[in-house]
Design an enzyme around this catalytic site. Structure first.
Site, PDB file in Angstrom:
ATOM      1  N   TYR A  40       0.835  -1.213   0.101  1.00  0.00           N
ATOM      2  CA  TYR A  40       0.003   0.071   0.009  1.00  0.00           C
ATOM      3  C   TYR A  40       0.787   1.038  -0.015  1.00  0.00           C
ATOM      4  O   TYR A  40       0.478   2.150  -0.543  1.00  0.00           O
ATOM      5  CB  TYR A  40      -1.003   0.002   1.029  1.00  0.00           C
ATOM      6  CG  TYR A  40      -1.846   1.174   1.395  1.00  0.00           C
ATOM      7  CD1 TYR A  40      -2.854   1.539   0.631  1.00  0.00           C
ATOM      8  CD2 TYR A  40      -1.340   2.141   2.281  1.00  0.00           C
ATOM      9  CE1 TYR A  40      -3.628   2.535   0.806  1.00  0.00           C
ATOM     10  CE2 TYR A  40      -2.127   3.447   2.627  1.00  0.00           C
ATOM     11  CZ  TYR A  40      -3.258   3.437   1.970  1.00  0.00           C
ATOM     12  OH  TYR A  40      -3.900   4.902   1.928  1.00  0.00           O
ATOM     13  N   GLU A  41       1.892   0.969   0.584  1.00  0.00           N
ATOM     14  CA  GLU A  41       3.015   2.366   0.894  1.00  0.00           C
ATOM     15  C   GLU A  41       4.023   2.278  -0.329  1.00  0.00           C
ATOM     16  O   GLU A  41       4.933   3.007  -0.102  1.00  0.00           O
ATOM     17  CB  GLU A  41       3.507   2.347   2.144  1.00  0.00           C
ATOM     18  CG  GLU A  41       2.557   2.666   3.329  1.00  0.00           C
ATOM     19  CD  GLU A  41       3.151   2.881   4.777  1.00  0.00           C
ATOM     20  OE1 GLU A  41       4.218   2.290   4.816  1.00  0.00           O
ATOM     21  OE2 GLU A  41       2.366   3.238   5.701  1.00  0.00           O
ATOM     22  N   VAL A  97      -4.672  -2.973   9.499  1.00  0.00           N
ATOM     23  CA  VAL A  97      -5.836  -3.675   9.492  1.00  0.00           C
ATOM     24  C   VAL A  97      -6.014  -4.013   8.176  1.00  0.00           C
ATOM     25  O   VAL A  97      -5.953  -3.229   7.154  1.00  0.00           O
ATOM     26  CB  VAL A  97      -7.156  -3.082   9.887  1.00  0.00           C
ATOM     27  CG1 VAL A  97      -8.276  -3.977   9.743  1.00  0.00           C
ATOM     28  CG2 VAL A  97      -7.093  -2.620  11.460  1.00  0.00           C
ATOM     29  N   GLY A 123     -13.969  -1.095  12.841  1.00  0.00           N
ATOM     30  CA  GLY A 123     -13.785  -0.789  14.360  1.00  0.00           C
ATOM     31  C   GLY A 123     -12.349  -1.604  14.950  1.00  0.00           C
ATOM     32  O   GLY A 123     -12.054  -1.182  15.990  1.00  0.00           O
ATOM     33  N   GLY A 155      -9.270  -1.149  14.045  1.00  0.00           N
ATOM     34  CA  GLY A 155      -7.984  -0.231  14.089  1.00  0.00           C
ATOM     35  C   GLY A 155      -8.366   0.598  15.169  1.00  0.00           C
ATOM     36  O   GLY A 155      -7.297   0.786  16.103  1.00  0.00           O
ATOM     37  N   TYR A 183      -6.268   9.159  12.955  1.00  0.00           N
ATOM     38  CA  TYR A 183      -5.528   9.938  14.051  1.00  0.00           C
ATOM     39  C   TYR A 183      -6.158  11.123  14.608  1.00  0.00           C
ATOM     40  O   TYR A 183      -5.935  11.571  15.734  1.00  0.00           O
ATOM     41  CB  TYR A 183      -4.124  10.141  13.569  1.00  0.00           C
ATOM     42  CG  TYR A 183      -3.378   8.721  13.727  1.00  0.00           C
ATOM     43  CD1 TYR A 183      -3.769   7.605  14.298  1.00  0.00           C
ATOM     44  CD2 TYR A 183      -2.546   8.519  12.372  1.00  0.00           C
ATOM     45  CE1 TYR A 183      -3.058   6.305  14.105  1.00  0.00           C
ATOM     46  CE2 TYR A 183      -2.092   7.417  11.951  1.00  0.00           C
ATOM     47  CZ  TYR A 183      -2.160   6.269  13.179  1.00  0.00           C
ATOM     48  OH  TYR A 183      -1.738   5.051  12.850  1.00  0.00           O
TER      49      TYR A 183
END
Length: 147
Positions: A24-25, A85, A93, A95, A129
């Site tokens: 993903y990154e 996740v 929920g 995470g 966050y």
């Protein structure tokens, strides 16, 4: 869904989550860690990281990997290395449960706070966050030496 302390037997699933995150990154080519190394580093005589897993119907769907660091200004802090996740279970929920359990551990261990990094383009994570009134540093540049 439950969150519990990770066990040795969870490492293959946790490693798969980590690979999913690396993809993903756009960093899959940078992964050099292995399940065997994680076994030594997390469950050997001197563990260097802690592990929580989110589990649903017997399947590990998320993990929190953390360790302790020391700030000369603040003292002992918990560093959240990765909170991940699996994509199919995001927004369920998991995470939230993992993050809050990690905060709980930091408080139980008498840490002065918890720190982590988030990529500046990862808008879903940034928004997550922000729900916790997180501080986002603008004045620091990450540095590393890779051996």
């Amino acid at each position: 869904m439950t969150v519990r302390k990770g066990e040795k037997s969870d490492l293959p699933a946790v490693f798969a989550l980590m690979l999913e995150l690396a993809e993903y990154e756009n960093g899959l080519d940078q992964v050099s860690n292995t399940v065997d190394q994680m076994l030594i580093d997390g469950f050997g005589p001197d563990p260097v990281f802690g592990l929580l897993v989110a589990e649903q119907e017997g399947e590990v769907i998320g993990s929190s990997i953390y360790y302790y660091r020391y700030s000369t200004w603040k003292g002992k802090q918990l560093y959240l290395e990765d909170l991940v996740v699996t994509e199919q279970k995001r927004r369920t929920g998991a995470g939230k449960l993992l993050f809050e359990k990690t905060i709980e551990i930091a408080r139980e261990e008498k840490c002065t706070g918890m720190v982590w990094q988030v990529l500046n383009w990862n808008e879903p994570a940034i928004q997550f966050y922000k729900h916790y009134q997180s501080n986002f540093d603008k004045g620091w540049t990450n540095c590393s030496i890779i051996f």
